[in-house]
Design a protein around this motif. Structure first.
Motif, PDB file in Angstrom:
ATOM      1  N   TRP A 206      -0.202  21.593 -26.667  1.00 17.61           N
ATOM      2  CA  TRP A 206      -1.141  21.439 -27.779  1.00 17.61           C
ATOM      3  C   TRP A 206      -2.348  22.347 -27.540  1.00 17.61           C
ATOM      4  O   TRP A 206      -3.429  21.901 -27.180  1.00 17.61           O
ATOM      5  N   PHE A 208      -3.303  24.980 -29.933  1.00 22.13           N
ATOM      6  CA  PHE A 208      -3.347  25.781 -31.155  1.00 22.13           C
ATOM      7  C   PHE A 208      -4.772  26.166 -31.570  1.00 22.13           C
ATOM      8  O   PHE A 208      -4.954  27.098 -32.352  1.00 22.13           O
ATOM      9  N   THR A 210      -8.437  27.844 -31.534  1.00 23.42           N
ATOM     10  CA  THR A 210      -8.899  29.143 -31.047  1.00 23.42           C
ATOM     11  C   THR A 210     -10.320  29.085 -30.497  1.00 23.42           C
ATOM     12  O   THR A 210     -10.905  30.125 -30.186  1.00 23.42           O
ATOM     13  N   TRP A 237      -1.530  15.850 -34.713  1.00 23.21           N
ATOM     14  CA  TRP A 237      -0.375  15.950 -33.839  1.00 23.21           C
ATOM     15  C   TRP A 237       0.417  14.640 -33.860  1.00 23.21           C
ATOM     16  O   TRP A 237      -0.143  13.564 -34.066  1.00 23.21           O
ATOM     17  N   PRO A 245       5.442  21.231 -35.014  1.00 23.17           N
ATOM     18  CA  PRO A 245       4.163  21.854 -35.408  1.00 23.17           C
ATOM     19  C   PRO A 245       3.247  20.838 -36.086  1.00 23.17           C
ATOM     20  O   PRO A 245       3.699  20.045 -36.917  1.00 23.17           O
ATOM     21  N   LYS A 248      -1.901  21.014 -40.415  1.00 23.43           N
ATOM     22  CA  LYS A 248      -3.089  21.854 -40.243  1.00 23.43           C
ATOM     23  C   LYS A 248      -3.975  21.800 -41.475  1.00 23.43           C
ATOM     24  O   LYS A 248      -3.491  21.914 -42.599  1.00 23.43           O
TER      25      LYS A 248
END
Length: 282
Positions: A206, A208, A210, A237, A245, A248
């Protein structure tokens, strides 16, 4: 908005960088005011500096909301006004409710409240950055990436975990007590098993986000975990299928999301854009 929680009655409480605290009851927002007397004004903000944490007061308390700020104070409030306070050693940066007490962390150590007083305070050799409580313990995250498991009554350290590769930025126990989620400044979220001596059950997957992870929040059914970061993104999640995935939500808040909380199936988020949003990601 710097911090947020959802209270037992479903009210959304937020703390701000200017020291103010607001509570939303339905669609109406109200400022939690200072109290009259002792030279204070009913219009004064809850804190004399940034509000760093808010949490629900323990059940049975005469208060409903507890807040901490950069004025080195923890304050206790109703939905309308704060009515009591306690000074702490160092700037508080975390609050966690367990049973009928509150655990807090500051830049100098960790403590436990009894009613509106500090019952125990332990100066630490590490720099606390986050705190959570659940499964009968308190967990304190550190700037060096380590985690300390402590007894919530005595604050005695019972176990050290880690370290993560970055400063611990958020900690959250699942409501069923079977999972501990920990996030760090290196963008990783790990899961630990409290019932298996805190063995790591998920890592290096996990990642993802940035930017440094800012907040974590478990859904009431303990199967979904929401995370957010300074990258303006929210992920949801699935604990049961961790390789799936995540859901989001892009551009959730301009300049970054600061806090998350679930209100039933609605996900509440707040951010540096001074907005609170409700999402239905499930």
């Amino acid at each position: 908005i710097s911090t947020m929680t959802v209270l037992a009655g479903g009210e959304i409480a937020v703390g701000c960088n200017d020291g103010t605290v607001f509570v939303a009851v339905g669609d109406d927002w109200a400022k939690v005011r200072g109290v009259k007397g002792a030279g204070s004004s009913p219009a004064r903000p809850c804190h004399g500096g940034k509000v760093t944490a808010v949490c629900a007061a323990p059940s049975g308390s005469e208060f409903v909301l507890v807040s901490a700020g950069f004025d080195d104070k923890i304050r206790f409030a109703t939905l309308e006004a704060y009515a009591a306070e306690v000074a702490v050693d160092g700037q508080p940066n975390g609050l966690a409710t367990i049973d009928d007490t509150i655990i807090f962390s500051t830049t100098k150590g960790i403590g436990r409240l009894a009613a509106t007083a500090v019952a125990v305070f332990e100066t630490t050799t590490f720099d606390p950055t986050a705190v959570a409580a659940g499964a009968g313990v308190a967990v304190v995250g550190a700037r060096d990436g380590s985690l300390r498991i402590v007894d919530p009554m005595t604050l005695e350290e019972t176990k050290v975990l880690g370290p993560h590769r970055g400063e611990i930025t958020a900690i959250a126990f699942s409501p069923d007590g079977l999972a501990l989620a920990v996030a760090d400044a290196d963008r990783e979220i790990k899961l630990y098993a409290p019932n298996d001596d805190y063995a790591i059950t998920l890592q290096s997957l996990w990642r993802f986000h940035t930017a440094r992870v800012a907040a974590l929040a478990w859904h009431p059914d303990s199967t979904k975990l929401a995370s957010t970061a300074n990258d303006e993104v929210i992920f949801v999640w699935d604990r049961d299928t961790p390789q799936t995935p995540p859901t989001k939500i892009d551009y959730a808040h301009k300049d970054g999301v600061t806090a998350l909380a679930w209100r039933a199936d609605d996900l509440v988020s707040v951010g540096n854009d001074a907005c609170a949003c409700l999402w239905t990601p499930l």
